[in-house]
Design a protein around this motif. Structure first.
Motif, PDB file in Angstrom:
ATOM      1  N   VAL A   1      31.875  12.643  30.119  1.00  0.00           N
ATOM      2  CA  VAL A   1      30.814  12.466  29.125  1.00  0.00           C
ATOM      3  C   VAL A   1      29.529  13.108  29.635  1.00  0.00           C
ATOM      4  N   ALA A   2      29.225  12.900  30.912  1.00  0.00           N
ATOM      5  CA  ALA A   2      28.026  13.501  31.495  1.00  0.00           C
ATOM      6  C   ALA A   2      28.109  15.020  31.452  1.00  0.00           C
ATOM      7  N   LEU A   3      29.268  15.560  31.738  1.00  0.00           N
ATOM      8  CA  LEU A   3      29.452  17.015  31.675  1.00  0.00           C
ATOM      9  C   LEU A   3      29.240  17.518  30.254  1.00  0.00           C
ATOM     10  N   GLY A   4      29.811  16.832  29.279  1.00  0.00           N
ATOM     11  CA  GLY A   4      29.650  17.230  27.883  1.00  0.00           C
ATOM     12  C   GLY A   4      28.201  17.158  27.432  1.00  0.00           C
ATOM     13  N   LEU A   5      27.499  16.104  27.832  1.00  0.00           N
ATOM     14  CA  LEU A   5      26.093  15.985  27.469  1.00  0.00           C
ATOM     15  C   LEU A   5      25.256  17.072  28.116  1.00  0.00           C
ATOM     16  N   GLY A   6      25.567  17.395  29.366  1.00  0.00           N
ATOM     17  CA  GLY A   6      24.855  18.479  30.049  1.00  0.00           C
ATOM     18  C   GLY A   6      25.081  19.812  29.366  1.00  0.00           C
ATOM     19  N   GLN A   7      26.324  20.077  28.970  1.00  0.00           N
ATOM     20  CA  GLN A   7      26.620  21.321  28.272  1.00  0.00           C
ATOM     21  C   GLN A   7      25.916  21.373  26.920  1.00  0.00           C
ATOM     22  N   ALA A   8      25.880  20.245  26.220  1.00  0.00           N
ATOM     23  CA  ALA A   8      25.199  20.203  24.927  1.00  0.00           C
ATOM     24  C   ALA A   8      23.706  20.462  25.089  1.00  0.00           C
ATOM     25  N   MET A   9      23.122  19.933  26.159  1.00  0.00           N
ATOM     26  CA  MET A   9      21.701  20.168  26.405  1.00  0.00           C
ATOM     27  C   MET A   9      21.429  21.645  26.677  1.00  0.00           C
ATOM     28  N   VAL A  10      22.285  22.282  27.452  1.00  0.00           N
ATOM     29  CA  VAL A  10      22.114  23.710  27.751  1.00  0.00           C
ATOM     30  C   VAL A  10      22.212  24.528  26.472  1.00  0.00           C
ATOM     31  N   VAL A  11      23.180  24.204  25.620  1.00  0.00           N
ATOM     32  CA  VAL A  11      23.338  24.933  24.359  1.00  0.00           C
ATOM     33  C   VAL A  11      22.115  24.726  23.466  1.00  0.00           C
TER      34      VAL A  11
ATOM     35  N   ALA B   1      19.685  27.613  22.074  1.00  0.00           N
ATOM     36  CA  ALA B   1      19.453  27.779  20.634  1.00  0.00           C
ATOM     37  C   ALA B   1      17.961  27.728  20.311  1.00  0.00           C
ATOM     38  N   MET B   2      17.257  26.824  20.971  1.00  0.00           N
ATOM     39  CA  MET B   2      15.814  26.749  20.746  1.00  0.00           C
ATOM     40  C   MET B   2      15.108  28.011  21.253  1.00  0.00           C
ATOM     41  N   ALA B   3      15.602  28.584  22.340  1.00  0.00           N
ATOM     42  CA  ALA B   3      15.020  29.830  22.848  1.00  0.00           C
ATOM     43  C   ALA B   3      15.225  30.965  21.855  1.00  0.00           C
ATOM     44  N   VAL B   4      16.407  31.025  21.255  1.00  0.00           N
ATOM     45  CA  VAL B   4      16.672  32.058  20.248  1.00  0.00           C
ATOM     46  C   VAL B   4      15.766  31.859  19.041  1.00  0.00           C
ATOM     47  N   ALA B   5      15.612  30.591  18.609  1.00  0.00           N
ATOM     48  CA  ALA B   5      14.736  30.316  17.471  1.00  0.00           C
ATOM     49  C   ALA B   5      13.290  30.688  17.796  1.00  0.00           C
ATOM     50  N   TRP B   6      12.867  30.411  19.001  1.00  0.00           N
ATOM     51  CA  TRP B   6      11.495  30.740  19.409  1.00  0.00           C
ATOM     52  C   TRP B   6      11.282  32.252  19.440  1.00  0.00           C
ATOM     53  N   LEU B   7      12.272  32.980  19.971  1.00  0.00           N
ATOM     54  CA  LEU B   7      12.161  34.441  19.987  1.00  0.00           C
ATOM     55  C   LEU B   7      12.126  35.009  18.572  1.00  0.00           C
ATOM     56  N   GLY B   8      12.913  34.421  17.681  1.00  0.00           N
ATOM     57  CA  GLY B   8      12.867  34.849  16.283  1.00  0.00           C
ATOM     58  C   GLY B   8      11.516  34.578  15.657  1.00  0.00           C
ATOM     59  N   HIS B   9      10.917  33.449  16.024  1.00  0.00           N
ATOM     60  CA  HIS B   9       9.583  33.122  15.522  1.00  0.00           C
ATOM     61  C   HIS B   9       8.541  34.117  16.046  1.00  0.00           C
TER      62      HIS B   9
END
Length: 70
Positions: free
Chosen positions: A10-20, A24-32
Motif C-alpha cells: 500500500v505504501a509503495l502504491g501511494l508513493g507511486q501515485a504521489m509521483v504520478v 501531472a501537475m508539472a505538465v499542467a504547470w508547463l502548459g499554463h
C-alpha cells in the motif's frame, strides 16, 4: 517486532501515485506557462484516470477475494 500501520505494498502504491500526481501537475504547470489553456482537459483526464484505476482495482479485488470486500 512492532506492527506496521500500513502494508508495504500500500505504501509503495501511494508513493507511486504521489509521483504520478507531481508529474501531472508539472505538465499542467508547463502548459499554463506556455498559455495552452489545457487546465480543464488536464483536470478531467486526471479524474478519469483515477476513476478508471479505482474501478479496475475493485474488479481485481472482487475476482481475487470474492464478495469479502463488501
Amino acid at each position: 517486532m512492532p506492527e506496521r500501520w500500513i502494508h508495504s505494498q500500500v505504501a509503495l502504491g501511494l508513493g507511486q501515485a504521489m509521483v504520478v500526481c507531481v508529474l501531472a501537475m508539472a505538465v499542467a504547470w508547463l502548459g499554463h506557462l506556455r498559455k495552452l489553456r489545457l487546465g480543464r482537459e488536464t483536470a478531467m483526464a486526471l479524474v478519469r484516470g483515477l476513476l478508471q484505476m479505482l474501478s479496475v482495482g475493485l474488479v481485481l479485488v472482487w475476482l481475487l477475494k470474492g464478495a469479502a470486500w463488501w
